[in-house]
Design a protein around this motif. Sequence first.
Motif, PDB file in Angstrom:
ATOM      1  N   LEU A 266      34.974 -77.173  48.109  1.00  0.00           N
ATOM      2  CA  LEU A 266      35.565 -76.663  46.874  1.00  0.00           C
ATOM      3  C   LEU A 266      37.077 -76.491  47.020  1.00  0.00           C
ATOM      4  O   LEU A 266      37.829 -76.733  46.071  1.00  0.00           O
ATOM      5  N   LEU A 267      37.523 -76.081  48.196  1.00  0.00           N
ATOM      6  CA  LEU A 267      38.961 -75.956  48.422  1.00  0.00           C
ATOM      7  C   LEU A 267      39.647 -77.319  48.433  1.00  0.00           C
ATOM      8  O   LEU A 267      40.762 -77.462  47.931  1.00  0.00           O
ATOM      9  N   LEU A 268      38.967 -78.334  48.985  1.00  0.00           N
ATOM     10  CA  LEU A 268      39.522 -79.690  48.926  1.00  0.00           C
ATOM     11  C   LEU A 268      39.603 -80.161  47.475  1.00  0.00           C
ATOM     12  O   LEU A 268      40.579 -80.801  47.067  1.00  0.00           O
ATOM     13  N   ALA A 269      38.586 -79.852  46.690  1.00  0.00           N
ATOM     14  CA  ALA A 269      38.590 -80.231  45.276  1.00  0.00           C
ATOM     15  C   ALA A 269      39.663 -79.468  44.500  1.00  0.00           C
ATOM     16  O   ALA A 269      40.287 -80.020  43.587  1.00  0.00           O
ATOM     17  N   THR A 270      39.903 -78.214  44.879  1.00  0.00           N
ATOM     18  CA  THR A 270      40.952 -77.428  44.232  1.00  0.00           C
ATOM     19  C   THR A 270      42.304 -78.080  44.435  1.00  0.00           C
ATOM     20  O   THR A 270      43.130 -78.124  43.514  1.00  0.00           O
ATOM     21  N   ASP A 271      42.538 -78.613  45.614  1.00  0.00           N
ATOM     22  CA  ASP A 271      43.790 -79.329  45.871  1.00  0.00           C
ATOM     23  C   ASP A 271      43.915 -80.523  44.931  1.00  0.00           C
ATOM     24  O   ASP A 271      44.985 -80.770  44.381  1.00  0.00           O
ATOM     25  N   SER A 272      42.838 -81.248  44.733  1.00  0.00           N
ATOM     26  CA  SER A 272      42.881 -82.401  43.827  1.00  0.00           C
ATOM     27  C   SER A 272      43.214 -81.969  42.402  1.00  0.00           C
ATOM     28  O   SER A 272      44.000 -82.620  41.712  1.00  0.00           O
ATOM     29  N   MET A 273      42.625 -80.866  41.972  1.00  0.00           N
ATOM     30  CA  MET A 273      42.904 -80.372  40.621  1.00  0.00           C
ATOM     31  C   MET A 273      44.347 -79.899  40.491  1.00  0.00           C
ATOM     32  O   MET A 273      44.995 -80.133  39.467  1.00  0.00           O
ATOM     33  N   LEU A 274      44.852 -79.244  41.532  1.00  0.00           N
ATOM     34  CA  LEU A 274      46.251 -78.815  41.497  1.00  0.00           C
ATOM     35  C   LEU A 274      47.189 -80.015  41.469  1.00  0.00           C
ATOM     36  O   LEU A 274      48.238 -79.976  40.814  1.00  0.00           O
ATOM     37  N   PHE A 275      46.819 -81.069  42.164  1.00  0.00           N
ATOM     38  CA  PHE A 275      47.638 -82.286  42.142  1.00  0.00           C
ATOM     39  C   PHE A 275      47.677 -82.877  40.731  1.00  0.00           C
ATOM     40  O   PHE A 275      48.730 -83.311  40.259  1.00  0.00           O
ATOM     41  N   VAL A 276      46.541 -82.891  40.054  1.00  0.00           N
ATOM     42  CA  VAL A 276      46.497 -83.396  38.674  1.00  0.00           C
ATOM     43  C   VAL A 276      47.346 -82.512  37.764  1.00  0.00           C
ATOM     44  O   VAL A 276      48.107 -83.014  36.920  1.00  0.00           O
TER      45      VAL A 276
END
Length: 144
Positions: A127-137
């Motif tokens: 989930l933390l890895l996915a959070t990084d992806s969302m923050l990048f978007v």
Amino acid sequence: MSTVGRLQSFETAWNIAVSRPFTGAGFRALWNEDIWAVYSGPSYYKAFDAHSVYFEVLSEHGLLGFGLYIGALISTLVSLRTLRKRWRNHPEHGYISRYAEMTQLSLYPFLICGAFIPFAYFDLYFLLLATDSMLFVLSTEAER
């Protein structure tokens, strides 16, 4: 006995990864007595666990899988650091920097505890890895 069992599990995980670098021995590899007999020899303590996130992934997925696991982690930390610096003190999108910082700080306990506790597939890590992806978007959208 606990320390010896842990060191033997590390050694067994390494032996599996070296002999099967592309595939490892599969999920829950170190829970199998037959695998211990092959990669550790007949005189081993009944540890039957990696006792480490890193050695767990190493034994189950080999060197290639371990590289991908660590590569995803390192790339996430680098991305979060970049986002923190890019949006720090920005009047409108400063929240991206704060979220990136908290996500990065949340990964550090996982890295430290992961050396001694076998929870490689803990949901929060992904989930933390996915959070990084969302923050990048969000960052890409804020750039426009």
